[in-house]
Design an enzyme around this catalytic site. Structure first.
Site, short mmCIF file in Angstrom:
data_model
loop_
_atom_site.label_atom_id
_atom_site.label_comp_id
_atom_site.label_asym_id
_atom_site.label_seq_id
_atom_site.Cartn_x
_atom_site.Cartn_y
_atom_site.Cartn_z
N HIS A 167 49.26 41.48 39.37
CA HIS A 167 48.62 42.40 38.41
C HIS A 167 49.40 42.46 37.10
O HIS A 167 49.59 43.53 36.53
CB HIS A 167 48.45 43.80 39.03
CG HIS A 167 47.23 43.87 39.90
ND1 HIS A 167 45.96 44.00 39.41
CD2 HIS A 167 47.10 43.78 41.25
CE1 HIS A 167 45.10 44.01 40.41
NE2 HIS A 167 45.76 43.86 41.55
N GLY A 181 36.80 36.72 50.31
CA GLY A 181 37.29 38.10 50.38
C GLY A 181 38.71 38.20 50.90
O GLY A 181 39.19 39.27 51.22
N SER A 205 41.14 33.43 46.26
CA SER A 205 40.45 32.95 45.05
C SER A 205 39.37 31.91 45.27
O SER A 205 39.30 30.91 44.55
CB SER A 205 41.46 32.40 44.04
OG SER A 205 42.19 33.43 43.52
N SER A 206 38.51 32.16 46.25
CA SER A 206 37.41 31.22 46.43
C SER A 206 36.50 31.20 45.20
O SER A 206 35.97 30.15 44.83
CB SER A 206 36.61 31.56 47.68
OG SER A 206 36.16 32.89 47.63
N SER A 207 36.33 32.33 44.52
CA SER A 207 35.43 32.32 43.36
C SER A 207 36.04 31.56 42.20
O SER A 207 35.33 30.80 41.52
CB SER A 207 35.00 33.73 42.94
OG SER A 207 35.87 34.69 43.37
N GLU A 237 33.88 34.45 34.70
CA GLU A 237 34.09 35.60 35.59
C GLU A 237 34.05 36.92 34.80
O GLU A 237 33.45 37.90 35.21
CB GLU A 237 35.45 35.43 36.30
CG GLU A 237 35.79 36.55 37.23
CD GLU A 237 35.76 36.13 38.70
OE1 GLU A 237 35.76 34.93 38.99
OE2 GLU A 237 35.74 37.04 39.53
N ASP A 250 44.43 32.81 38.47
CA ASP A 250 43.80 32.06 39.57
C ASP A 250 43.20 30.76 39.05
O ASP A 250 43.43 29.68 39.61
CB ASP A 250 42.69 32.90 40.22
CG ASP A 250 43.20 34.24 40.73
OD1 ASP A 250 44.42 34.39 40.84
OD2 ASP A 250 42.38 35.11 41.01
N TYR A 264 39.63 47.18 40.23
CA TYR A 264 40.34 46.18 39.43
C TYR A 264 40.13 46.46 37.94
O TYR A 264 41.07 46.55 37.16
CB TYR A 264 39.83 44.77 39.79
CG TYR A 264 40.63 43.68 39.14
CD1 TYR A 264 41.65 43.04 39.82
CD2 TYR A 264 40.37 43.30 37.83
CE1 TYR A 264 42.39 42.04 39.21
CE2 TYR A 264 41.11 42.32 37.21
CZ TYR A 264 42.11 41.68 37.90
OH TYR A 264 42.86 40.70 37.29
C1 GLA Z 1 42.98 38.69 41.14
C2 GLA Z 1 42.65 38.24 39.72
C3 GLA Z 1 43.87 37.67 39.02
C4 GLA Z 1 45.07 38.59 39.13
C5 GLA Z 1 45.27 39.07 40.57
C6 GLA Z 1 46.34 40.13 40.66
O1 GLA Z 1 43.30 37.59 41.93
O2 GLA Z 1 41.62 37.29 39.73
O3 GLA Z 1 43.58 37.37 37.68
O4 GLA Z 1 44.96 39.66 38.24
O5 GLA Z 1 44.07 39.60 41.11
O6 GLA Z 1 47.56 39.60 40.26
#
Ligand code: GLA
Length: 389
Positions: A39, A125, A129-131, A163, A175, A225
């Protein structure tokens, strides 16, 4: 994904979209972990992600029309779209593809019609980071298939914009970036302010990283988020009113009482404390990995989890339980990774402990939540690429 599954998908592509004398090309993008720097990637921070060997694959073939036809193996669904492309409530998985087309065209390219089949084995989920993998693989496949030659770093930015604008999650760049530029056996340190990055190789010796999937995904994820992101932005504005020298929240070096004097709300204060203390933990982890000080690395992972849970408030009961139970069992380090509210925990521990820890964790998690845990061992792997079958 194994080549047998890719071959079956090629057959499936030709059954759905027809066989022509041009063979669809196959592209693959990995999942990612993040070792530290959570984050902070939308606040100019340093992150330390690596690509791992789960993947999304797409077959793409231009179709000489103005229509886009997509088929998802996971959803067993075919969708046809025409311009102007709009978010699709019925089949939201297409947004990650359509959003990328829109962003590529925003750069001045014209993207002709094509047929695309997508399949993957990244658990959805799970915070892996599948998306982002779908966005990056789509961007790269379009760029290569139509000869746009867009650099991989730029493909990452296209994916992030898709995104942010089309899907509506205000994610940072981490990601998409690691999925685009990842390299086998290396992690990267990425400065998310300048997008400068470098590869880091580390050896864990008798230790290993692995993942535990909590198998929960709380649905507040996306709204929370975006809320965290706006709390950080308003915190920075208040700080800047008194201290105009800082352009990024990540760089702020004020004490807690100085922060309070800037008029931060209790939430803004907690978010700022997480972000600015993550800076120090990230330094410790980079140094620790370079000098084989694994307990330093592990302690920083635990401390980041605590900070994500208490200050940034993006953990949940299940991942907190996993991390605290792992600490009791004596692993070197562990923390939730990614956006939070469920998903995976990254563990650093001695290889020889794995069987005992996994058995014990499965038992206690089942008892407490009546949910089965999944354990993933992984290899650090390459970023997006074309593959031949
Ligand atoms: C998700 C977001 C990233 C990042 C993380 C937290 O994966 O897609 O950009 O902010 O959360 O570090």
């Amino acid at each position: 994904m194994d080549s047998l599954r890719s071959k079956e998908n090629l057959n499936q592509f030709e059954r759905i979209f027809g066989k022509t004398n041009s063979t669809p090309r196959l592209f693959e993008a990995p999942a990612r972990i993040n070792i530290i720097g959570e984050h902070v990637d939308y606040l100019g921070g340093i992150v330390l992600p690596a690509a791992i060997d789960f993947s999304v694959q797409v077959f793409l073939r231009p179709n000489q029309t103005q229509t886009y036809r997509f088929h998802s193996i996971t959803y067993n669904e075919t969708v046809e779209l025409e311009k102007p492309l709009q978010p699709n409530r019925q089949s939201p998985w297409t947004d990650y593809i359509a959003g990328v087309i829109v962003e590529i065209e925003a750069l001045g390219f014209f993207v002709p019609g094509f047929d695309l089949l997508v399949d993957g084995n990244i658990p959805q989920g799970s915070g892996l980071s599948s998306s982002a993998a779908l966005e990056v693989v789509t961007g790269y496949a379009i760029s290569e298939s139509f000869g746009f030659n867009i650099p991989k770093e730029k493909i990452a930015v296209i994916g992030q914009k898709a995104e942010n604008h089309f899907v509506g999650t205000k994610c940072g760049i981490m990601d998409q970036f690691i999925i685009a530029v990842g390299k086998k056996n290396d992690c990267i340190s990425l400065n998310t302010d300048t997008l400068a990055y470098s590869y880091h190789h580390f050896e864990l010796g008798t230790n290993e990283f692995y993942l535990i999937n909590s198998n929960v995904k709380h649905n507040l994820k996306d709204s929370a988020y975006n809320k965290r992101r706006s709390e950080c932005e308003s915190a920075l504005q208040k700080i800047q009113a008194k201290h105009p020298k800082w352009n990024q929240l990540y760089d702020v070096t004020l004490t807690e009482s100085e922060l309070k004097n800037c008029g931060l709300s209790p939430e803004e204060l907690k978010r700022t404390i997480h972000v600015t203390t993550e800076r120090e933990r990230t330094k410790l982890v980079i140094q620790g990995l370079e000098s084989n000080q694994f307990q330093t690395v592990g302690d920083a992972l635990f401390a980041t989890h605590e900070s994500l849970s208490k200050q940034f408030e993006v953990s949940c009961e299940e991942t907190d339980f996993i991390v605290s139970r792992l600490a009791e069992l004596g692993v070197i380090g562990a923390r939730m990774i990614g956006g939070g509210f469920g998903g995976c925990v990254l563990v650093l521990d001695k290889k020889e402990h794995f069987d005992k820890i996994s058995a014990e964790m499965k038992k206690s998690y089942q008892q407490k939540f009546n949910i089965a845990l999944d354990f993933y061992k992984f290899q650090i792997s390459d970023g997006v690429k074309e593959i031949s079958i």
